[in-house]
Write an enzyme that holds these catalytic residues in place. Structure first.
Site, short mmCIF file in Angstrom:
data_model
loop_
_atom_site.label_atom_id
_atom_site.label_comp_id
_atom_site.label_asym_id
_atom_site.label_seq_id
_atom_site.Cartn_x
_atom_site.Cartn_y
_atom_site.Cartn_z
N HIS A 370 0.83 -1.20 0.00
CA HIS A 370 0.00 0.00 0.00
C HIS A 370 0.87 1.25 0.00
O HIS A 370 0.66 2.17 -0.80
CB HIS A 370 -0.92 -0.02 1.22
CG HIS A 370 -1.60 1.29 1.48
ND1 HIS A 370 -2.85 1.59 0.97
CD2 HIS A 370 -1.21 2.39 2.18
CE1 HIS A 370 -3.19 2.81 1.35
NE2 HIS A 370 -2.21 3.32 2.09
N GLU A 371 1.86 1.30 0.90
CA GLU A 371 2.72 2.49 1.00
C GLU A 371 3.51 2.72 -0.28
O GLU A 371 3.64 3.85 -0.76
CB GLU A 371 3.68 2.35 2.18
CG GLU A 371 2.99 2.33 3.54
CD GLU A 371 2.21 3.61 3.82
OE1 GLU A 371 2.65 4.68 3.36
OE2 GLU A 371 1.16 3.53 4.48
N HIS A 374 1.69 4.39 -3.13
CA HIS A 374 1.71 5.86 -3.17
C HIS A 374 2.88 6.36 -4.03
O HIS A 374 2.74 7.32 -4.78
CB HIS A 374 1.84 6.43 -1.75
CG HIS A 374 0.59 6.30 -0.94
ND1 HIS A 374 -0.61 6.82 -1.34
CD2 HIS A 374 0.36 5.73 0.28
CE1 HIS A 374 -1.54 6.58 -0.42
NE2 HIS A 374 -0.97 5.90 0.58
N GLU A 449 -5.69 7.07 -1.03
CA GLU A 449 -5.68 5.87 -0.19
C GLU A 449 -6.39 4.71 -0.88
O GLU A 449 -5.92 3.57 -0.85
CB GLU A 449 -6.34 6.17 1.16
CG GLU A 449 -5.56 7.09 2.06
CD GLU A 449 -4.18 6.58 2.38
OE1 GLU A 449 -4.04 5.37 2.67
OE2 GLU A 449 -3.22 7.37 2.33
#
Length: 517
Positions: A370-371, A374, A449
């Site tokens: 997920h990070e 970004h 997100e």
């Protein structure tokens, strides 16, 4: 040049807007607090996601924070209004001027006076906010098991923060004022460039030189997790250079993970509270030494007990020895068994607590997916561009407003110091614009997100990401229900249920969710 408005109108407008925003924020908080008070039972949509006990603990924690936030924000609003209405800002500026004059420094030393003014306001802010910080840390956070700080650690930490902040801010403010005063007609361009370069420099040096002053950073030990993270980074061309674990558990049990760095020099930082069962090398050594010491002490106690019992037996009459010895032995065994059971129970509870916090390797990897999403989707770069375009526009407007005498007069100033102009324009005049921009960035953040979650899903980590989100929500006691208006205005991350639902479907580039057939 025509005046913007008379000083009294400007001042009343500023005060009015501050109270308008306070009423709005209080109304939103009231709506959310109502959710905490009324949603006392686990709703059906959360059945199987979290248990009733965790739901109740999260509700009570959120309610405590909300109640604390109400009183602290009320105090802050009254204090800010009193400072403005009583002329606190010009008073401190004049006081700094008198202190300068006492040491034979005149008004021509504006930068020095500005730094002294900033120091005085910082000291005032520290002392007025200290009771609230203490209550938040040692009452609210302590009550719900999150605070890990001692009073001494807290005091030393706050002292370091103040000193480091002054050491960093003072030269930056001094140079910025100098750029504005000597930059000519296009000083606002130079001021923006200076702030832009300085912010990039701070981001570069913060994690390597500033953050270690407050927390201990150690390389992630070799093992399956490290290998998996390096493989993940290589698979998406993320230029990973270093992997760190920060001992955030010394101040709080809340968990997090992030990456930083520019170009080909990226680093990933994991909080030790994020890693299930993680024990720092120093702590492992301490545990081994502690266990060894406990064993030696236990053996010593056992020898002493045996010696005492033997002495009692030898001193007793011959007829009593046979009668007392079995009874004493039985009593000693019962006490020893009870003690062993108590120690075993304590260890079981401790181990159970450890198992219930943090994520396993697969879940940590999903969080990092997920990070890194970004980064792969250029969210950080987009935020940087938006922020710098906004800053440039603000400096352009600042250049048009800094010469307006009525702005200074509205706040009780006869002269026009550059630093005071920065405060008046950026903090008060721009406040309506800042609120709108903040809301836009909140909406943008939620959209990002969802896209980062979808990126993790595209790498087939959705199952572990769902599990990690639930665990993090549980470990941090985040209440899973929220008022829609409060959430829309404040939450930079979507609520848990929305993220779990989105992970069941595909998310396109626009952030819209589509159910997978």
């Amino acid at each position: 040049m025509a005046a913007l408005a008379d000083p009294d109108t400007i001042f009343r407008s500023v005060i009015g807007f501050l109270w308008l925003m306070y009423v709005w924020e209080t109304y939103l908080s009231y709506r959310q607090r109502k959710v905490y008070k009324t949603q006392t039972k686990l709703p059906q949509e959360l059945d199987g996601i979290i248990d009733e006990k965790t739901f109740t603990k999260a509700r009570l924690y959120s309610l405590d924070k909300s109640n604390f936030g109400f009183w602290s924000s009320l105090y802050s609003q009254v204090e800010s209004s009193a400072i403005l209405l009583c002329g606190g800002i010009p008073y401190l500026w004049q006081l700094s001027g008198r202190l300068m004059a006492a040491h034979n420094y005149g008004s021509e030393y504006e930068i020095t006076q500005s730094l002294l003014f900033m120091l005085m306001t910082s000291v005032y802010s520290v002392f007025t906010s200290l009771p609230w910080s203490l209550y938040s840390t040692f009452v609210v956070e302590e009550r719900h098991g999150f605070n890990k700080q001692t009073l001494g650690f807290f005091a030393w930490d706050q002292t370091k923060k103040f000193v480091v902040m002054q050491a960093i801010a003072s030269p930056i403010i001094a140079l910025l004022i100098s750029v504005i005063k000597h930059g000519g007609d296009y000083f606002f361009i130079y001021a923006w460039l200076f702030v832009f370069v300085t912010s990039l420099l701070l981001v570069t040096v913060y994690a390597d030189f500033i953050a270690p002053l407050f927390d201990k950073y150690a390389p992630l030990p070799d093992g399956d997790l490290r290998t998996s993270i390096e493989t993940l980074a290589a698979s998406i061309d993320f230029p990973l250079k270093k992997l760190f674990v920060v001992e955030g558990s010394k101040r709080s049990s809340h968990s997090n993970a992030y990456f930083y760095g520019f170009f080909k020099n990226k680093r990933i930082v994991l909080f030790d509270t994020l890693l299930e069962g993680y024990v720092p090398a120093d702590a492992k050594k301490e545990e081994v030494e502690k266990a060894k010491g406990e064993e030696e002490e236990k053996a010593k106690e056992g020898e002493e007990v045996q010696k005492v019992e033997q002495d009692q037996v030898e001193k007793a009459p011959e007829g009593e020895k046979k009668e007392q010895k079995p009874e004493e032995e039985e009593e000693g065994k019962d006490k020893e068994e009870a003690k062993d059971k108590e120690e075993a129970k304590g260890k079981e509870e401790e181990e159970e607590g450890k198992k219930k916090t943090g994520c396993n390797n697969a879940e940590v990897l999903a969080v990092l997916c997920h990070e890194l999403g970004h980064w792969k989707l250029s969210h950080n770069l987009k935020n940087l561009v938006i922020g710098q375009v906004n800053l440039l526009l603000c400096f352009c407007l600042f250049g048009a407003l800094i010469g307006r005498a009525e702005l200074y007069s509205a706040f009780g100033f006869v002269t026009r110091p550059v630093f005071i102009g920065l405060i008046i324009i950026f903090q008060f005049v721009f406040s309506p614009y800042n609120e709108l921009l903040s809301f836009f960035m909140t909406v943008q953040s939620r959209r990002f997100e969802f896209q980062a979650d979808a990126f993790a899903r595209s790498l087939h980590h959705e199952r572990h990401l769902r599990a990690a989100l639930v665990k993090l929500n549980t470990d941090n006691l985040s209440f899973p229900l929220s008022d829609w208006l409060f959430s829309a205005y404040h939450f930079s991350h979507p609520p848990l249920l929305e993220r779990l639902k989105a992970l069941e479907g595909a998310t396109d580039d626009s952030g819209e969710h589509q159910k997978v057939a």
